[in-house]
Every structure is written in structure tokens, then in C-alpha cells.
Write an enzyme that holds these catalytic residues in place. Structure first.
Site, PDB file in Angstrom:
ATOM      1  N   CYS A  74      29.165  46.133  39.844  1.00 47.90           N
ATOM      2  CA  CYS A  74      28.589  44.813  39.543  1.00 47.90           C
ATOM      3  C   CYS A  74      28.113  44.092  40.796  1.00 47.90           C
ATOM      4  O   CYS A  74      27.140  43.327  40.735  1.00 47.90           O
ATOM      5  CB  CYS A  74      29.620  43.938  38.822  1.00 47.90           C
ATOM      6  SG  CYS A  74      30.074  44.538  37.183  1.00 47.90           S
TER       7      CYS A  74
ATOM      8  N   GLU B  78      32.473  38.629  32.679  1.00 49.21           N
ATOM      9  CA  GLU B  78      32.023  39.163  33.969  1.00 49.21           C
ATOM     10  C   GLU B  78      30.804  40.023  33.686  1.00 49.21           C
ATOM     11  O   GLU B  78      30.912  41.112  33.120  1.00 49.21           O
ATOM     12  CB  GLU B  78      33.138  39.983  34.622  1.00 49.21           C
ATOM     13  CG  GLU B  78      34.398  39.201  34.932  1.00 49.21           C
ATOM     14  CD  GLU B  78      34.183  38.095  35.948  1.00 49.21           C
ATOM     15  OE1 GLU B  78      33.187  38.149  36.709  1.00 49.21           O
ATOM     16  OE2 GLU B  78      34.999  37.159  35.984  1.00 49.21           O
ATOM     17  N   LEU B  79      29.631  39.528  34.097  1.00 48.82           N
ATOM     18  CA  LEU B  79      28.375  40.130  33.652  1.00 48.82           C
ATOM     19  C   LEU B  79      27.608  40.742  34.830  1.00 48.82           C
ATOM     20  O   LEU B  79      28.195  41.238  35.755  1.00 48.82           O
ATOM     21  CB  LEU B  79      27.562  39.082  32.898  1.00 48.82           C
ATOM     22  CG  LEU B  79      28.347  38.359  31.776  1.00 48.82           C
ATOM     23  CD1 LEU B  79      27.491  37.289  31.105  1.00 48.82           C
ATOM     24  CD2 LEU B  79      28.896  39.342  30.752  1.00 48.82           C
TER      25      LEU B  79
END
Length: 477
Positions: free
Chosen positions: A284, A250-251
Site C-alpha cells: 500500500c 485502509e485503502l
């Protein structure tokens, strides 16, 4: 304030180390604790322990795994305020947002407890192919074994829960490496799991430098999966080292929102401001780029800027605080450089744009172009850009012109245009009539392009933390 000394959690007990580092509160730099620094030897001991405990966890029936997870949720509920204040202190998260994170974390463990009982297989109609008559076929899912989990600072309770919950639901063991700035939350959760009856060795918490420990964590082939939330650069490095082992990444993102001309602008302003500036944009799926149709652009900008100006920057432990410090002063330095660069390239400041102690003021930028860092990179800061567009296809093209693709939002009352956009947008999720910051903890979550690989969301993470096995039986005739 009396500060703590916290050790590693290995094989169900506290383990001292030779070196410790000082943990300071992001807001006022007050010393919170001295934190153990793990080295390669601790990694080896933890993996050895996780390997031994893997057979214990594999043998635990689903109802027992579910009971452990459910009890953790209850224990966390009982200590909600204590854990929220811990989160606010070590992560600099405003206390109201910290309480909301604890509530989400409780929900995540509850979902994990439920999913432990729902790990299904299926029967295969073997006689659908020639040669398959008089045979039964079935699948089931088995735990992988050791999972290495590496988590970031921004949701120190809930993102840990998205690793631990599915892993234990599936019957795995975990070696957890939390972010340097937020180790206390991970260690607190380890204590709750111990109290809830998790077998010794099923969870290890190694604190210290991720740069120093990551290679050691990946070197041992007994590690069967790595689940990581963090930067694209580190994620790509992990994937290159993982080989054939399973990986979930998960970037980053620079999430966008499209606002069509039929949108009721007053109704969405507060929601959009919250999506852009909650936890100082250190999310994010924080709302970073807003594309507004030219017919409603002026109204949206006026209302959005006025609402932003009402936000209060301050101490995370004060109830009135909306936005607090960023996680490190060098992050403030970075976003100041990016904003000044954007101004030099022609952007205008609608509001904000200055330091506020260890924080950065909530900032609205206008006349932003796609090549500016504040648009094409992940700001991870309380900075949002508002850009005018004429046609929906223009907004879609601007949104897709990105290395990222996590969540994207669109506001419109036209269902045809909503689904047209949903098909055309390049993202892991398209959120219609809400901001891209929207997430529930059981929905599939993950991105395309540089935003990640694989999916979280408890059910989907359980699937990625198990191995599918096929079994066929030839019947006597």
C-alpha cells in the site's frame, strides 16, 4: 506435491462446506490446496457464535487476553520458517521478505499483548463547570462486541494481525474474511489462537468469495465494527452500508518521495530501490512517484537505474530472489497496459518494462506526467516514476495532486524545509529522511482522501475497537 483440503474455522472447529475452490501458487500455478467456500448460512452461524462468545471475551480479564496474544507470538516464533514458506508459496512473496513479515507479525502480537494491559480511562474534573461540585467523573473503554475483519493478500500474516491483535486485546470477537489467494495463513493463525487458549467462537475464519459474503457480513446489526484493507471502491461501498457502526478503512495510495538537492544521493539509492520494488510493488505504501530536484536528478536516475538492474526476478522460495511473480496474471496484463499507455503519451523507459513469465520486470519510467495512470492511479506493481522539479513548492504541489494521501517521504538536511513540507503535504504520515514505505507496527497508520478512514497501529486500533463510556457519581454532602 500433495495438496491440502482446508475447511472453514467456525466455533473452534473445522467446518466442511458443499463447495471448494482450487488454490494455486502465483509463481508456477501449482495446486496448493482445495479451500472451502462459505455461503450465507456459514456467515450466520459464525456471527451467532461470535455473539455468544462476546460475553465470554468481555469477561476475560486483561492479563488473560494478554497471555493469549503473547502465546500466539511465541508459537509463531517457534514455527517461523514453516509460516514464512507458507506465505511465500500462497502469496508469491520472496522468502526473505516472507521471513521479515513473520517477524513483524510476531512483533504486532507482542504489541497487542502489551496494549491489552493499557486500556486506560481518565478522571474528569467535574467541578470545572457550574453544577459539577461534589461529583466525580471518569471514563473507561469497553469492547464493542463483534468485529468483521476483511484482509488482503499482500501481507497475509501481518495485516491479519493488525485486525486480530487489537480486537482481542480490547475483548472483542472476530469474524475474519481473508483474501481468496491467501487463506492458508489466516487458517494457520486460527490454529495458533486455538492452541493459545482463545475461547471457542471468539475467532471465525470464512474463506471464499468476498463479493458473495460481504453483504451478509454487514447485514447483521450485531456486527459493531468493520475493519477492511483493500481497494477504495470496496472500502467506500462498505462505509455506505455500515451506517452508524464503526469502520476502519485502509485503502490505496500512490506514495511519493521528494528528494531535495542537499541529499547525499549514494546513501539513499538502495533504500529507494527497495521501497519501489519490494514484493513487486504490491504494498500500500510502495514508492511509486519520486520527485527529484533538478540539481541531483541526473545522478539519482543513473544510480537508481543501475541498482534496479541488479535485482533478481525468480522463484519466491529461492534465497537469491529479490522480486517474484505478481499475485495474478491479470495484474500483469493491467500494468503492461498502463506502461504502454504511458509510453504512448511520452514517457520513457529507464529500465525494465517487460513481462518475465508470471512477473513484471522492475521498471523505471522517466518523463511521466501527472495524468498518466502510472502516476495518478495506484500501480500496485514494480513500476516507479522519476520526475524532475525545480522548487520545493512545485514538488509539494505535484505530490498533493492525487486522490490519495497515505505516506509521503522527503529527504533533506534542512530542518526548516522538512517541517515546512510536513505541514504542507496532504497525508496521514510524512516520513522525513526515509522512504514512504517505512512503517513500524505500533505507529499510527492510515490515510486521508481516498487512502482511508481511521487509523491502525495497535494502540490506535484498540481505541477504535472500543466504546468510550462516561460514569459520574454524585457524592453525599
Amino acid at each position: 506435491m500433495t495438496h491440502l483440503t482446508k475447511h472453514l474455522w467456525i466455533n473452534g472447529q473445522w467446518t466442511e462446506t458443499q463447495t471448494y475452490y482450487e488454490l494455486h501458487a502465483p509463481y508456477d500455478r501449482q495446486l496448493i490446496a482445495n479451500i472451502a467456500k462459505a455461503d450465507a448460512s456459514h456467515v450466520q452461524v459464525a456471527i451467532d457464535g461470535a455473539h455468544r462468545a462476546a460475553s465470554v471475551m468481555r469477561a476475560r480479564p486483561a492479563y488473560e487476553r494478554a497471555a493469549i496474544l503473547a502465546k500466539v507470538a511465541l508459537l509463531l516464533q517457534a514455527r517461523r520458517e514453516e509460516m514464512a514458506r507458507l506465505c511465500a508459496m500462497e502469496a508469491g512473496k520472496p522468502i526473505r521478505a516472507a521471513r521479515a513479515e513473520i517477524d513483524r507479525t510476531i512483533t504486532t502480537y507482542q504489541f497487542a499483548a502489551e496494549e491489552a494491559k493499557r486500556i486506560y480511562g481518565e478522571t474528569i474534573p467535574m467541578d470545572a463547570a457550574p453544577g459539577g461540585s461534589n461529583r466525580l467523573g471518569m471514563t473507561w473503554r469497553e469492547p464493542l462486541g463483534i468485529v468483521v475483519a476483511i484482509t488482503p493478500f499482500n501481507f497475509p500474516f501481518n495485516l491479519v494481525a493488525h485486525k486480530l491483535g487489537p480486537a482481542f486485546a480490547a475483548g472483542n470477537t472476530v469474524v475474519l474474511k481473508p483474501a481468496n489467494q491467501t487463506p492458508l495463513s489466516a487458517l494457520a493463525i486460527a490454529e495458533l489462537f486455538d492452541e493459545a487458549g482463545l475461547p471457542a467462537g471468539a475467532l471465525h475464519v470464512l474463506t471464499g468469495s468476498g463479493r458473495e459474503l460481504s453483504d451478509e457480513l454487514l447485514r447483521d446489526e450485531r456486527v459493531r465494527k468493520v475493519t477492511f484493507t483493500g481497494s477504495p471502491e470496496v472500502g467506500k461501498a462498505i462505509k455506505s452500508k455500515a451506517g452508524l457502526r464503526k469502520v476502519t478503512l485502509e485503502l490505496g495510495s500512490n506514495s511519493a518521495l521528494i528528494i531535495e538537492p542537499d541529499t547525499n544521493i549514494p546513501n539513499i539509492i538502495e533504500r529507494c530501490v527497495d521501497g519501489a520494488f519490494a514484493y513487486a510493488g504490491q504494498v500500500c505504501i510502495s514508492l511509486q512517484r519520486i520527485y527529484v530536484h533538478e540539481h541531483v536528478y541526473d545522478e539519482f536516475c543513473e544510480r537508481f537505474i543501475a541498482q534496479t538492474a541488479q535485482l533478481r526476478v525468480g522463484d519466491p522460495l529461492e534465497e537469491e530472489t529479490d522480486i517474484s511473480t505478481m499475485i495474478h496474471t491479470h495484474e500483469v496484463d493491467r500494468i503492461e497496459e498502463w506502461v504502454q499507455e504511458a509510453i504512448a503519451q511520452g514517457a520513457r523507459i529507464g529500465c525494465g518494462g517487460q513481462r518475465d513469465g508470471s512477473a513484471w520486470e522492475p521498471t523505471v519510467l522517466l518523463d511521466v506526467t501527472p495524468e498518466m495512470s502510472v502516476s495518478c492511479k495506484e500501480t500496485f506493481a514494480p513500476v516507479v516514476s522519476i520526475v524532475k522539479y525545480r522548487e520545493l513548492d512545485d514538488a509539494i504541489a505535484l505530490t498533493n495532486d492525487s486522490a490519495y494521501g497515505l505516506n509521503i517521504g522527503i529527504y533533506t538536511s534542512n530542518i526548516d524545509r522538512a517541517f515546512y513540507a510536513a505541514r504542507a503535504l496532504e497525508a496521514g504520515a510524512v516520513i522525513i529522511n526515509d522512504i514512504p514505505t517505512f512503517r513500524l507496527d505500533h505507529m499510527p497508520y492510515g490515510g486521508v482522501k481516498d487512502s482511508g478512514y481511521g487509523r491502525e497501529g495497535v494502540k490506535y486500533a484498540v481505541e477504535e475497537m472500543t466504546e468510550l463510556k462516561f460514569v459520574s457519581i454524585r457524592l453525599n454532602t
